[in-house]
Motif scaffolding. Structure first.
Motif, PDB file in Angstrom:
ATOM      1  N   THR A 148      41.700  44.594  53.359  1.00 56.75           N
ATOM      2  CA  THR A 148      42.866  45.062  54.098  1.00 56.75           C
ATOM      3  C   THR A 148      43.166  46.461  53.602  1.00 56.75           C
ATOM      4  OG1 THR A 148      45.095  44.534  54.884  1.00 56.75           O
ATOM      5  CG2 THR A 148      44.632  44.148  52.537  1.00 56.75           C
ATOM      6  N   GLU A 170      43.171  52.605  62.376  1.00 62.65           N
ATOM      7  CA  GLU A 170      42.749  51.210  62.505  1.00 62.65           C
ATOM      8  C   GLU A 170      41.301  51.125  62.989  1.00 62.65           C
ATOM      9  OE1 GLU A 170      43.930  47.118  64.923  1.00 62.65           O
ATOM     10  OE2 GLU A 170      44.945  48.997  65.391  1.00 62.65           O
ATOM     11  N   TYR A 190      45.496  42.504  59.950  1.00 62.71           N
ATOM     12  CA  TYR A 190      45.721  41.245  59.243  1.00 62.71           C
ATOM     13  C   TYR A 190      44.651  40.217  59.642  1.00 62.71           C
ATOM     14  CZ  TYR A 190      48.330  40.132  63.584  1.00 62.71           C
ATOM     15  OH  TYR A 190      48.714  39.944  64.888  1.00 62.71           O
ATOM     16  N   ASP A 208      48.859  42.730  56.680  1.00 60.89           N
ATOM     17  CA  ASP A 208      48.894  44.150  57.010  1.00 60.89           C
ATOM     18  C   ASP A 208      50.333  44.613  56.801  1.00 60.89           C
ATOM     19  OD1 ASP A 208      49.098  46.658  58.196  1.00 60.89           O
ATOM     20  OD2 ASP A 208      47.721  46.181  59.827  1.00 60.89           O
TER      21      ASP A 208
END
Length: 392
Positions: A148, A170, A190, A208
């Motif tokens: 993460t 992202e 996540y 996240d």
């Protein structure tokens, strides 16, 4: 630079039209155009569609999959790994022979040298440099890895949901770490997995804490800056760390059958001893987290965190339960080597160990016969800094 101006400037540089500020349609029974409020990341979408065709997206390289049938007995994790710093820790972690390694944030420092370009070129280059290190490539070729992010690989120091370039950050993250189809299908990074046979199931939940997080409440400026950060707790009920969708997902995940759960938060959960980033900034959200965790389907639980460039073990009693947290940071970007001074600088009744400022990584050992979990912090020579066991 304002996000809308940044977007327009970027579009112009690529020969693209700036995103419209007014809708094409008219209001019902009116000839007055309807104003449309577009988020900065929506304004940037045409630019990223063009950029995607022009750049090479770095990838971390081959990585073995972790079999869902594996009985996990040793997991390693770390955070705060600078792509330009020595990569000596990978061989040391490999010598511990973990079955799984978790990168839990600041996996590269892509905001170093960032010049506010919407393409996050410094982040893209940081990923490419990290992938080029033979120590990292050799480790990744042997040990399953999951990840993460935190702020420096999200795109900007201390940034959250208002960061205009979050969707491109992202995409860089998901491409580099070869994220699952489930992660790629939704906003944020996540993720969750369950490994092991019945009676020995380990659920790993990667939160996240960036993509949806509300803006932080800052202290007023003064000449005497606080020694441990500049943020204040914000109890505003409209503020969030995870966002509504991720909160709902988390509750669903915690309702799944598992024997041991490992919850990963890039920033610290339990401590109130500093004014840097952490769940302490959002006390209402943290109370909710404790309640949701306490209401989980019966299982053991350990919280992992990073971010701080120092390490320690934490314990608190909340919602009728004892919670343990293991913070490990950083792999190769320690801000000091005096553990006693670091400990004295940040006194904390919730911390059960010293606050170790040397480079470090974390180990989790699981004894299924006794249902005992052992947390260990290892230093930059793999010597043991601290260890703590508990039964669930």
């Amino acid at each position: 630079m304002r996000p809308s101006l940044l977007a327009a400037t970027t579009f112009a540089a690529l020969g693209l039209a700036a995103a419209p500020l007014m809708a094409d349609s008219l209001a019902p029974e009116s000839d007055v155009p309807v104003a449309v409020s577009l988020a900065p990341d929506q304004l940037l979408a045409p630019y990223y569609a063009q950029l995607r065709k022009q750049v090479t997206m770095p990838e971390a390289g081959p990585n073995p999959a972790l079999s869902p049938a594996t009985t996990l007995t040793r997991i390693a994790f770390g955070s705060c790994n600078h792509q330009s710093a020595p990569q000596h820790m990978w061989a040391q972690i490999a010598a511990q022979n973990p079955q799984l390694f978790m990168m839990i944030g600041d996996n590269v420092y892509g905001d170093n040298g960032w010049d506010a370009d919407a393409g996050l070129e410094s982040l893209r280059k940081a990923y490419a440099l990290q992938a080029s290190h033979p120590e990292f490539a050799q480790f990744r070729a042997r040990f399953p890895m999951i990840a993460t992010w935190d702020d420096h690989d999200f795109g900007l120091n201390d940034a959250g949901g208002s960061f205009p370039m979050r969707r491109w950050g992202e995409e860089l993250f998901e491409t580099f770490w070869n994220a699952s189809p489930e992660v790629r299908s939704r906003p944020g990074v996540y993720d969750s997995s369950i490994t092991g046979p019945e009676g020995k199931r380990v659920q790993v939940i990667l939160l996240d804490t960036r993509f949806f997080r509300s803006d932080l409440k800052r202290m007023e400026w003064s000449r005497e800056r606080p020694p441990l950060g500049g943020y204040l707790p914000d109890a505003d009920p409209s503020k969030t760390v995870l966002g509504a969708t991720q909160w709902a997902w988390l509750e669903q995940e915690l309702a799944k059958p598992a024997d041991l759960r490992i919850l990963v938060s890039s920033t610290q959960v339990i401590t109130d001893a500093h004014q840097f980033e952490g769940w302490t900034n959002f006390p209402t959200e943290r109370e909710r987290l404790y309640r949701v965790l306490a209401d989980r389907e019966d299982s053991g639980l350990l919280i992992l965190s990073g971010d701080r460039h120092a390490a320690g073990i934490y314990k608190t009693e909340q919602a009728g339960e004892t919670f343990w947290e293991l913070t490990s940071s950083s792999l190769n970007l320690a801000f000091g080597n005096d553990n006693d001074r670091s400990t004295a600088r940040e006194p904390d009744p919730a911390r059960t160990t010293k606050f170790f400022s040397v480079e470090n990584y974390g180990l989790i050992d699981i004894d299924w016969k006794t249902k005992q979990l052992t947390m260990t912090l290892k230093g930059n020579d793999s010597g043991t800094l601290a260890t703590q066991a508990f039964n669930w």
